[in-house]
Scaffold this motif. Structure first.
Motif, mmCIF file in Angstrom:
data_model
loop_
_atom_site.group_PDB
_atom_site.id
_atom_site.type_symbol
_atom_site.label_atom_id
_atom_site.label_comp_id
_atom_site.label_asym_id
_atom_site.label_seq_id
_atom_site.Cartn_x
_atom_site.Cartn_y
_atom_site.Cartn_z
ATOM 1 N N SER A 111 -7.499 4.849 -1.404
ATOM 2 C CA SER A 111 -7.178 4.315 -0.078
ATOM 3 C C SER A 111 -8.221 4.690 0.969
ATOM 4 O O SER A 111 -8.203 4.155 2.073
ATOM 5 N N ASP A 112 -9.140 5.606 0.618
ATOM 6 C CA ASP A 112 -10.151 6.044 1.585
ATOM 7 C C ASP A 112 -11.417 6.470 0.846
ATOM 8 O O ASP A 112 -11.584 7.642 0.503
ATOM 9 N N CYS B 240 0.833 -1.206 0.000
ATOM 10 C CA CYS B 240 0.000 0.000 0.000
ATOM 11 C C CYS B 240 0.868 1.257 0.000
ATOM 12 O O CYS B 240 0.583 2.222 -0.734
ATOM 13 N N TYR B 241 1.926 1.243 0.811
ATOM 14 C CA TYR B 241 2.817 2.403 0.890
ATOM 15 C C TYR B 241 3.509 2.647 -0.449
ATOM 16 O O TYR B 241 3.585 3.778 -0.927
ATOM 17 N N ASP B 242 4.001 1.579 -1.066
ATOM 18 C CA ASP B 242 4.693 1.714 -2.350
ATOM 19 C C ASP B 242 3.755 2.246 -3.429
ATOM 20 O O ASP B 242 4.158 3.052 -4.284
ATOM 21 N N LEU B 243 2.492 1.810 -3.401
ATOM 22 C CA LEU B 243 1.522 2.313 -4.374
ATOM 23 C C LEU B 243 1.291 3.810 -4.183
ATOM 24 O O LEU B 243 1.276 4.579 -5.151
ATOM 25 N N ASN B 244 1.115 4.221 -2.942
ATOM 26 C CA ASN B 244 0.845 5.630 -2.670
ATOM 27 C C ASN B 244 2.070 6.516 -2.877
ATOM 28 O O ASN B 244 1.936 7.696 -3.213
ATOM 29 N N GLN B 245 3.258 5.949 -2.668
ATOM 30 C CA GLN B 245 4.489 6.707 -2.859
ATOM 31 C C GLN B 245 5.014 6.611 -4.290
ATOM 32 O O GLN B 245 6.052 7.174 -4.612
ATOM 33 N N ILE B 246 4.263 5.905 -5.137
ATOM 34 C CA ILE B 246 4.632 5.717 -6.548
ATOM 35 C C ILE B 246 6.034 5.124 -6.645
ATOM 36 O O ILE B 246 6.908 5.601 -7.383
ATOM 37 N N LYS C 204 1.866 6.591 -11.585
ATOM 38 C CA LYS C 204 1.067 7.820 -11.591
ATOM 39 C C LYS C 204 -0.189 7.668 -12.443
ATOM 40 O O LYS C 204 -1.179 8.378 -12.228
ATOM 41 N N ILE D 75 -5.304 5.173 -7.353
ATOM 42 C CA ILE D 75 -5.349 4.434 -6.088
ATOM 43 C C ILE D 75 -6.386 5.065 -5.161
ATOM 44 O O ILE D 75 -6.352 6.267 -4.905
ATOM 45 N N ILE E 85 -8.179 -0.077 -2.037
ATOM 46 C CA ILE E 85 -7.497 -0.713 -0.904
ATOM 47 C C ILE E 85 -8.479 -0.928 0.242
ATOM 48 O O ILE E 85 -9.085 0.029 0.743
#
Length: 227
Positions: A65-66, A36-42, A59, A63, A169
């Motif tokens: 996440s909420d 999840c972190y890698d997806l959000n941090q690209i 990009k 994604i 997510i």
């Protein structure tokens, strides 16, 4: 579109094409958080997306996440809406001419009022449609009776305005089995490229393609024909 997602260190090739319903379950909490972190941090060092043998920038993957606090009237979405609306209008000569005629009528009314003043006043007759959309505040409805209705509208908006893969997510825990079935039917009907990424999944609703990385980091694929 043939979209494949690969997590470095695992053999899985996660198919996120438009012709199936797709679920990735990562049971290990630490690994799930990392993905999840890698997806959000690209972070393309750990996760790679491939479309027709071409590497796609994260990009270009959307994604979510909420979904609870998702705002339909985010600036980027409204810009997309205005641009699409503008193109739709100018590509339809009948509507385009009708709008111009109506704007001309408004200009005539304003000219009549302007003549009452003994000073020079300029009136710009060319209408900037994008500015007009902002002026009349064309926006999406942002209040819903249920999260299910909101989720369906998220899918609708992105299927109309975007042509990109969507990753949700931990979204399935908000819905009943019946609602998940309806969501999957809608995705299939609209032919949207969607991947649900979950930390666990023990529901009786079957995805056509289930990709699992268990607590022992063993990865495998389950293909279901039922629903």
């Amino acid at each position: 579109m043939i979209m494949i997602m690969k997590i470095i260190g695992f053999d899985l090739e996660i198919d996120i094409n438009q012709d199936g319903t797709n679920l990735l379950v990562v049971n290990d909490y630490k690994l799930f958080g990392k993905v999840c972190y890698d997806l959000n941090q690209i972070n393309q060092d750990n996760i790679v997306f491939i479309n027709n043998d071409k590497i796609i920038n994260i990009k270009d993957i959307i994604i979510f996440s909420d979904i609870l606090s998702f705002n339909f009237n985010d600036k980027s979405i409204i810009t997309k809406l205005y641009n699409k609306l503008f193109k739709d209008i100018i590509s339809n000569s009948e509507i385009d001419n009708e709008l111009k005629d109506n704007f001309m009528n408004i200009s005539k009314i304003l000219y009549d009022e302007i003549e009452n003043y003994n000073i020079d006043i300029n009136l710009k007759e060319d209408i900037d449609l994008i500015k007009y959309f902002k002026l009349v505040r064309i926006e999406f409805e942002n209040e819903y009776r249920s999260l299910f209705d909101k989720f369906i509208d998220i899918l609708e908006v992105y299927s109309e305005l975007y042509d990109q893969t969507l990753i949700f997510i931990n979204a399935l825990s908000y819905f009943t089995n019946e609602e998940i079935n309806e969501i999957l039917k809608y995705i299939t009907y609209k032919k949207i490229s969607v991947l649900f990424l979950e930390n666990s999944y023990n529901r009786s609703v079957y995805f056509e393609n289930e990709y699992i990385i268990d607590n022992d980091f063993y990865d495998y694929t389950v293909h279901n024909n039922g629903s």
